[in-house]
Scaffold this motif. Structure first.
Motif, PDB file in Angstrom:
ATOM      1  N   LEU A 293       0.818  -1.211   0.000  1.00  0.00           N
ATOM      2  CA  LEU A 293       0.000   0.000   0.000  1.00  0.00           C
ATOM      3  C   LEU A 293       0.853   1.263   0.000  1.00  0.00           C
ATOM      4  O   LEU A 293       0.398   2.324  -0.428  1.00  0.00           O
ATOM      5  CB  LEU A 293      -0.954  -0.011   1.189  1.00  0.00           C
ATOM      6  N   THR A 294       2.087   1.161   0.458  1.00  0.00           N
ATOM      7  CA  THR A 294       3.021   2.284   0.324  1.00  0.00           C
ATOM      8  C   THR A 294       3.264   2.589  -1.146  1.00  0.00           C
ATOM      9  O   THR A 294       3.216   3.753  -1.580  1.00  0.00           O
ATOM     10  CB  THR A 294       4.358   1.967   1.010  1.00  0.00           C
ATOM     11  N   TRP A 297      -0.029   4.335  -2.724  1.00  0.00           N
ATOM     12  CA  TRP A 297      -0.225   5.783  -2.579  1.00  0.00           C
ATOM     13  C   TRP A 297       0.918   6.566  -3.200  1.00  0.00           C
ATOM     14  O   TRP A 297       0.718   7.655  -3.743  1.00  0.00           O
ATOM     15  CB  TRP A 297      -0.429   6.178  -1.110  1.00  0.00           C
ATOM     16  N   HIS A 298       2.122   5.974  -3.167  1.00  0.00           N
ATOM     17  CA  HIS A 298       3.279   6.685  -3.709  1.00  0.00           C
ATOM     18  C   HIS A 298       3.257   6.759  -5.230  1.00  0.00           C
ATOM     19  O   HIS A 298       3.932   7.599  -5.830  1.00  0.00           O
ATOM     20  CB  HIS A 298       4.562   5.995  -3.235  1.00  0.00           C
ATOM     21  N   PHE A 300       1.000   7.875  -7.081  1.00  0.00           N
ATOM     22  CA  PHE A 300       0.316   9.072  -7.577  1.00  0.00           C
ATOM     23  C   PHE A 300       1.261  10.272  -7.745  1.00  0.00           C
ATOM     24  O   PHE A 300       1.198  10.948  -8.774  1.00  0.00           O
ATOM     25  CB  PHE A 300      -0.875   9.397  -6.683  1.00  0.00           C
ATOM     26  N   ASN A 319      -2.767   4.248 -12.064  1.00  0.00           N
ATOM     27  CA  ASN A 319      -2.476   4.147 -10.637  1.00  0.00           C
ATOM     28  C   ASN A 319      -3.716   3.755  -9.847  1.00  0.00           C
ATOM     29  O   ASN A 319      -3.640   2.953  -8.900  1.00  0.00           O
ATOM     30  CB  ASN A 319      -1.925   5.473 -10.115  1.00  0.00           C
ATOM     31  N   THR A 323      -4.029   0.367  -7.738  1.00  0.00           N
ATOM     32  CA  THR A 323      -4.301   0.470  -6.298  1.00  0.00           C
ATOM     33  C   THR A 323      -5.527  -0.342  -5.919  1.00  0.00           C
ATOM     34  O   THR A 323      -5.527  -1.064  -4.913  1.00  0.00           O
ATOM     35  CB  THR A 323      -4.500   1.942  -5.902  1.00  0.00           C
TER      36      THR A 323
END
Length: 339
Positions: A293-294, A297-298, A300, A319, A323
């Motif tokens: 999950l890092t 979000w990264h 984006f 993305n 995700t």
């Protein structure tokens, strides 16, 4: 007469096939390098994908077939990362990779590379390219999570394919850009890779549990999210890097110190937790989920590592799809360990 029921080949090989696909999807698509909503992005993914998939599967099978555990897995994953970046993509030596001055920050002329980039790549491949996909697929595999998935012939085929594909990829890259490093640099990289492989072979499974209980899986998940955030933010401060969206005036030596401190602290803490009673598949999944999950979000603020322009809409759409897929996969894995 007793008959032995054997699972159909596709069912038996499902975990191996899953890892072949998940490794490159996590390493490149979820990170945001190759948008799957763009034709060129898909082509780039298909070209580099077999390297990650075969590499992850080879490492996983080599570790499980010899009865070793996660310490060896991590050592082999780091060896893979240094091998790929030094000999195949050559980003350790390419001062203008995909048109970005990735080595200007902390460049050391004597080494021909920059330590912040080396440490970033070490973390990227050790955790995200190899370990996270393996941990998630092993969770989904249930009782077969720590057993070999391939027969001897299949394992050898994967090893040969990985070796040949690596050579072809390295030759193609060298033909495109030439050799960027000298003999001593390549020799030094080879020594590092070999040393990591030897280290992995000498490492043993985790020691028996010690006093105290392991923290709750949700706490491990929160820790993985926090540690992952620190890791990616350390690279985002590089003013000349691939995605300098958090560029701040931190000297390169400060970045190196930050990486080393993070690696040491996280490694020691996870090692201590994993030796305690109650440490389970749920905890390992929590670590992998936080890391995955890092990347989600990264992706984006991260810019695709492609030499052709990609529209922001295409990038963000890819993305979002990646995700959503990651979240669904993690929910399925979480339900697997809870049953």
């Amino acid at each position: 007469m007793t008959t032995t029921h054997q699972s159909p080949p596709l069912v038996r090989l499902a975990p191996a096939i899953g890892l072949l696909f998940l490794a490159p999807l996590d390493a490149e698509v979820l990170m945001g390098n190759f948008p799957i909503t763009d034709v060129i992005g898909v082509v780039g993914f298909l070209v580099i994908g077999p390297l990650y998939g075969a590499g992850a599967l080879f490492i996983r099978e080599a570790v499980r077939r010899t009865g070793r555990g996660w310490p060896t897995m991590l050592a082999f994953a780091l060896a893979y990362g240094m091998f790929e970046e030094a000999f195949i993509t050559q980003t350790l030596w390419d001062e203008n990779w995909v048109g970005v001055r990735i080595l200007d920050y902390g460049y050391i002329p004597a080494l021909g590379t920059a330590l912040p980039w080396v440490l970033f790549m070490a973390g990227v491949h050790t955790i995200w390219s190899i370990s996270v996909p393996i941990a998630i697929i092993e969770t989904l595999a249930g009782p077969r999570g720590t057993t070999p998935w391939l027969k001897e012939r299949g394992f050898r085929a994967v090893a040969v394919f990985f070796a040949l594909y690596s050579v072809l990829a390295a030759v193609a890259r060298a033909a495109d850009i030439g050799l960027l490093a000298g003999p001593l640099q390549f020799a030094g990289a080879a020594v590092v890779v070999a040393a990591l492989v030897v280290l992995g072979l000498r490492l043993r499974r985790a020691a028996p549990t010690t006093g105290g209980g392991a923290p709750a899986p949700w706490a491990v998940f929160a820790f993985a999210l926090a540690a992952g955030a620190v890791f990616v933010l350390l690279y985002a401060i590089d003013p000349t890097g691939l995605s300098p969206w958090l560029a701040i005036p931190l000297p390169a030596w400060g970045s190196v110190l930050g990486y080393l401190t993070l690696f040491a602290a996280a490694g020691l803490l996870v090692r201590r937790w994993s030796h305690r009673s109650g440490w389970s598949d749920a905890h390992r999944l929590a670590l992998a989920a936080g890391a995955m999950l890092t990347y989600a979000w990264h992706s984006f603020p991260w810019k695709p590592t492609m030499t052709v322009p990609i529209s922001q809409t295409v990038d963000l759409t890819s993305n979002a799809i990646a995700t959503a897929g990651a979240v669904v996969l993690l929910v399925i894995a979480a339900r697997r360990v809870s049953t």
